[in-house]
Write a protein that holds these residues in place. Structure first.
Motif, PDB file in Angstrom:
ATOM      1  N   ASP A 276       0.800  -1.226   0.000  1.00  0.00           N
ATOM      2  CA  ASP A 276       0.000   0.000   0.000  1.00  0.00           C
ATOM      3  C   ASP A 276       0.833   1.276   0.000  1.00  0.00           C
ATOM      4  O   ASP A 276       0.336   2.335  -0.362  1.00  0.00           O
ATOM      5  CB  ASP A 276      -0.919   0.030   1.230  1.00  0.00           C
ATOM      6  CG  ASP A 276      -2.088  -0.933   1.121  1.00  0.00           C
ATOM      7  OD1 ASP A 276      -2.200  -1.615   0.091  1.00  0.00           O
ATOM      8  OD2 ASP A 276      -2.886  -0.997   2.079  1.00  0.00           O
ATOM      9  N   TRP A 282       2.034   1.992 -14.627  1.00  0.00           N
ATOM     10  CA  TRP A 282       0.969   1.142 -15.179  1.00  0.00           C
ATOM     11  C   TRP A 282       0.293   1.859 -16.334  1.00  0.00           C
ATOM     12  O   TRP A 282      -0.316   2.903 -16.158  1.00  0.00           O
ATOM     13  CB  TRP A 282      -0.062   0.799 -14.091  1.00  0.00           C
ATOM     14  CG  TRP A 282      -1.030  -0.275 -14.484  1.00  0.00           C
ATOM     15  CD1 TRP A 282      -0.751  -1.588 -14.728  1.00  0.00           C
ATOM     16  CD2 TRP A 282      -2.452  -0.151 -14.632  1.00  0.00           C
ATOM     17  NE1 TRP A 282      -1.896  -2.287 -15.025  1.00  0.00           N
ATOM     18  CE2 TRP A 282      -2.963  -1.425 -14.975  1.00  0.00           C
ATOM     19  CE3 TRP A 282      -3.341   0.908 -14.514  1.00  0.00           C
ATOM     20  CZ2 TRP A 282      -4.316  -1.657 -15.197  1.00  0.00           C
ATOM     21  CZ3 TRP A 282      -4.691   0.672 -14.735  1.00  0.00           C
ATOM     22  CH2 TRP A 282      -5.173  -0.591 -15.070  1.00  0.00           C
ATOM     23  N   ILE A 289      -2.033   0.753  -5.658  1.00  0.00           N
ATOM     24  CA  ILE A 289      -3.184  -0.135  -5.559  1.00  0.00           C
ATOM     25  C   ILE A 289      -3.280  -0.671  -4.141  1.00  0.00           C
ATOM     26  O   ILE A 289      -2.378  -1.361  -3.661  1.00  0.00           O
ATOM     27  CB  ILE A 289      -3.071  -1.289  -6.572  1.00  0.00           C
ATOM     28  CG1 ILE A 289      -2.963  -0.718  -7.995  1.00  0.00           C
ATOM     29  CG2 ILE A 289      -4.260  -2.223  -6.460  1.00  0.00           C
ATOM     30  CD1 ILE A 289      -2.641  -1.753  -9.046  1.00  0.00           C
ATOM     31  N   SER A 291      -4.600  -3.185  -2.168  1.00  0.00           N
ATOM     32  CA  SER A 291      -5.256  -4.494  -2.159  1.00  0.00           C
ATOM     33  C   SER A 291      -4.286  -5.571  -1.715  1.00  0.00           C
ATOM     34  O   SER A 291      -3.067  -5.434  -1.846  1.00  0.00           O
ATOM     35  CB  SER A 291      -5.806  -4.835  -3.548  1.00  0.00           C
ATOM     36  OG  SER A 291      -4.761  -5.238  -4.420  1.00  0.00           O
ATOM     37  N   ASN A 294      -2.328  -7.006  -4.814  1.00  0.00           N
ATOM     38  CA  ASN A 294      -1.196  -6.183  -5.226  1.00  0.00           C
ATOM     39  C   ASN A 294      -0.032  -6.338  -4.251  1.00  0.00           C
ATOM     40  O   ASN A 294       1.130  -6.425  -4.676  1.00  0.00           O
ATOM     41  CB  ASN A 294      -1.617  -4.720  -5.298  1.00  0.00           C
ATOM     42  CG  ASN A 294      -0.463  -3.809  -5.629  1.00  0.00           C
ATOM     43  OD1 ASN A 294       0.005  -3.742  -6.752  1.00  0.00           O
ATOM     44  ND2 ASN A 294       0.029  -3.085  -4.621  1.00  0.00           N
ATOM     45  N   PRO A 315       0.755  -4.938 -12.926  1.00  0.00           N
ATOM     46  CA  PRO A 315      -0.399  -5.088 -12.027  1.00  0.00           C
ATOM     47  C   PRO A 315      -1.600  -5.725 -12.723  1.00  0.00           C
ATOM     48  O   PRO A 315      -1.893  -5.446 -13.888  1.00  0.00           O
ATOM     49  CB  PRO A 315      -0.712  -3.641 -11.626  1.00  0.00           C
ATOM     50  CG  PRO A 315       0.570  -2.898 -11.834  1.00  0.00           C
ATOM     51  CD  PRO A 315       1.205  -3.546 -13.028  1.00  0.00           C
ATOM     52  N   PRO A 317      -5.044  -5.771 -11.099  1.00  0.00           N
ATOM     53  CA  PRO A 317      -5.779  -5.418  -9.872  1.00  0.00           C
ATOM     54  C   PRO A 317      -7.019  -6.274  -9.631  1.00  0.00           C
ATOM     55  O   PRO A 317      -7.813  -6.531 -10.539  1.00  0.00           O
ATOM     56  CB  PRO A 317      -6.177  -3.952 -10.119  1.00  0.00           C
ATOM     57  CG  PRO A 317      -5.250  -3.471 -11.192  1.00  0.00           C
ATOM     58  CD  PRO A 317      -4.967  -4.653 -12.053  1.00  0.00           C
ATOM     59  N   TRP A 318      -7.169  -6.708  -8.387  1.00  0.00           N
ATOM     60  CA  TRP A 318      -8.399  -7.366  -7.954  1.00  0.00           C
ATOM     61  C   TRP A 318      -8.606  -7.081  -6.468  1.00  0.00           C
ATOM     62  O   TRP A 318      -7.657  -6.873  -5.726  1.00  0.00           O
ATOM     63  CB  TRP A 318      -8.376  -8.873  -8.218  1.00  0.00           C
ATOM     64  CG  TRP A 318      -7.247  -9.615  -7.569  1.00  0.00           C
ATOM     65  CD1 TRP A 318      -5.996  -9.814  -8.067  1.00  0.00           C
ATOM     66  CD2 TRP A 318      -7.261 -10.272  -6.282  1.00  0.00           C
ATOM     67  NE1 TRP A 318      -5.221 -10.535  -7.181  1.00  0.00           N
ATOM     68  CE2 TRP A 318      -5.977 -10.840  -6.086  1.00  0.00           C
ATOM     69  CE3 TRP A 318      -8.235 -10.447  -5.292  1.00  0.00           C
ATOM     70  CZ2 TRP A 318      -5.639 -11.554  -4.941  1.00  0.00           C
ATOM     71  CZ3 TRP A 318      -7.905 -11.161  -4.140  1.00  0.00           C
ATOM     72  CH2 TRP A 318      -6.615 -11.709  -3.972  1.00  0.00           C
ATOM     73  N   PHE A 319      -9.865  -7.031  -6.077  1.00  0.00           N
ATOM     74  CA  PHE A 319     -10.243  -6.639  -4.715  1.00  0.00           C
ATOM     75  C   PHE A 319     -11.466  -7.442  -4.299  1.00  0.00           C
ATOM     76  O   PHE A 319     -12.139  -8.062  -5.133  1.00  0.00           O
ATOM     77  CB  PHE A 319     -10.619  -5.144  -4.653  1.00  0.00           C
ATOM     78  CG  PHE A 319      -9.683  -4.228  -5.390  1.00  0.00           C
ATOM     79  CD1 PHE A 319      -8.693  -3.528  -4.723  1.00  0.00           C
ATOM     80  CD2 PHE A 319      -9.797  -4.037  -6.756  1.00  0.00           C
ATOM     81  CE1 PHE A 319      -7.840  -2.676  -5.394  1.00  0.00           C
ATOM     82  CE2 PHE A 319      -8.949  -3.188  -7.444  1.00  0.00           C
ATOM     83  CZ  PHE A 319      -7.967  -2.507  -6.757  1.00  0.00           C
ATOM     84  N   LEU A 333      -9.245  -1.746 -12.967  1.00  0.00           N
ATOM     85  CA  LEU A 333      -9.385  -0.403 -12.417  1.00  0.00           C
ATOM     86  C   LEU A 333     -10.356   0.360 -13.303  1.00  0.00           C
ATOM     87  O   LEU A 333     -10.182   0.414 -14.521  1.00  0.00           O
ATOM     88  CB  LEU A 333      -8.033   0.320 -12.379  1.00  0.00           C
ATOM     89  CG  LEU A 333      -6.985  -0.210 -11.395  1.00  0.00           C
ATOM     90  CD1 LEU A 333      -5.709   0.611 -11.500  1.00  0.00           C
ATOM     91  CD2 LEU A 333      -7.511  -0.191  -9.976  1.00  0.00           C
TER      92      LEU A 333
END
Length: 403
Positions: A276, A282, A289, A291, A294, A315, A317-319, A333
């Protein structure tokens, strides 16, 4: 012996050290952790752990003994207070100085808090960052208590869900015109507003907090619309800010966090960052990011590069967020989206597909695991089926991956 010092105690630190050990590094790693316990999971703190559905011991990535067994020195309850990049040393809170060959900053982020002038330092006003925060606030979540949640982002909504499930009377205020405004489309905001209201949460949008009141401990709140509330505790979820103090003091470049290159290296060739606290290149921009995915991926790339492998981080990204019985899963994103298309699933499941100029860039899936997995794989592959195809109930979604 090469000396690798890691500062932090969260997901990125655990992933980095785990990868180094798995790759055969058995000596020379020192973890400096400000908390008195070894690295543990953070997401369950505002979900399963706070609900009492996850025990404390299940939070830890590895038992404390694992570190010593694998040659990792762990300094618990020890804060790094300064970095001398020229001398390659870290000064610790007790005055000890550690020398390093490579330093990895996995310092995470801090929750934004309310100013003392508006009651932010009153007792029973909580934020969620670490285990001590979760343990401190847990007793307040008692049936019949009255709670104010400040902020309608994911942390605030997760806290509201826990409180409502515990029988707490919950009022949530969001200064913006809608909850999740910064991170999600109108359709996703509408879904979660309805979900929370169905569980008795009083959501007030476009309404800011003027101040919290009380003599020592919080007992009330004054809102911008003139409302006065009697409350027993408050939870503040108004975002986080990267912990860049050490990096700043060391003279490292900052840009929405600690600025790293695609290898995880900072502006100093012997200092790296992940998680974080770190921003990375990117698609022609720079992103930070927040998460778990990440933190793991970025930290493992840094581990590979510490071993001289010259691996680039891309990256993906997933959350996720758990609220009541709904699991929200997000991939991609949604920055700059110009259209959202809704796909209905079975038993109330649904997914929101974000497009920008005809390109699929993100998906929000509410209790819709199958469509989430398809959407995630399409985004990662850079493939963009037509919205009409995606939302057509007759479409074989898995076939889109083979087309």
């Amino acid at each position: 012996m090469r000396r690798i010092v890691v500062i932090g105690g969260g997901q990125a630190a655990a992933a980095l050290i785990g990868k180094l050990v798995a790759e055969g590094v058995q000596d020379g790693i020192t973890l400096v952790c400000a908390e008195p316990i070894v690295p543990y999971q953070r997401p369950p703190l505002s979900k399963a752990y706070l609900l009492g559905e996850m025990s404390r011991d299940r939070l830890f990535f590895r038992p404390e003994g694992w570190y010593a067994e694998n040659g990792v020195t762990v300094l618990l309850g020890t804060r790094a207070v300064g970095v001398d990049a020229a001398a390659r040393t870290v000064t610790l809170s007790g005055g000890c100085v550690l020398a390093y060959d490579d330093l990895v900053l996995t310092t995470g982020a801090w929750p934004r808090t309310l100013p003392a002038a508006i009651g932010g330092t009153l007792d029973n006003v909580y934020a969620v960052r670490d285990l001590s925060d979760a343990d401190a606030m847990a007793p307040a979540f008692a049936a019949g208590a009255r709670c104010l949640i400040v902020g309608g982002g994911y942390i605030g909504l997760e806290a509201a869900a826990v409180a409502a499930k515990r029988g707490v009377t919950v009022t949530l205020v969001e200064a913006a015109s809608r909850i999740l405004q910064r991170v999600a489309c109108v359709e996703t905001s509408d879904f979660f507003r309805a979900l929370h209201r169905s569980h008795g949460v009083d959501i007030r949008e476009g309404t800011g907090l003027v101040r919290l009141t009380g003599d020592g401990a919080v007992t009330g709140a004054e809102l911008a619309d003139g409302t006065r509330l009697d409350i027993d505790f408050a939870v503040v979820g108004v975002g986080i800010q990267p912990d860049t103090a050490l990096a700043d003091g060391a003279g490292l470049a900052l840009d929405n966090g600690i600025a790293c290159d695609a290898h995880g290296r900072t502006s100093d060739t012997h200092i790296w960052a992940a998680g974080d606290c770190a921003s990375t290149p990117w698609r022609g921009d720079r992103v930070r990011i927040e998460s778990v995915g990440n933190a793991i991926d970025q930290a493992e790339i840094v581990a590979h590069n510490l071993l001289g492998r010259d691996v680039t981080y891309t990256p993906a990204p997933w959350f996720w967020s758990d609220q009541y019985d709904c699991k929200l899963q997000i991939a991609g994103l949604n920055t700059g989206y110009d259209a959202v298309h809704v796909k209905a699933g079975a038993d109330g499941a649904r997914s929101h597909w974000y497009y920008r100029g005809g390109d699929l860039i993100a998906i929000d899936a509410m209790s819709d695991v199958r469509n989430y997995m398809v959407g995630k794989r399409l985004i990662e592959a850079g493939r963009s089926p037509a919205p009409a195809v995606v939302t057509d109930p007759a479409t074989d979604m898995k076939a889109l991956l083979r087309a």
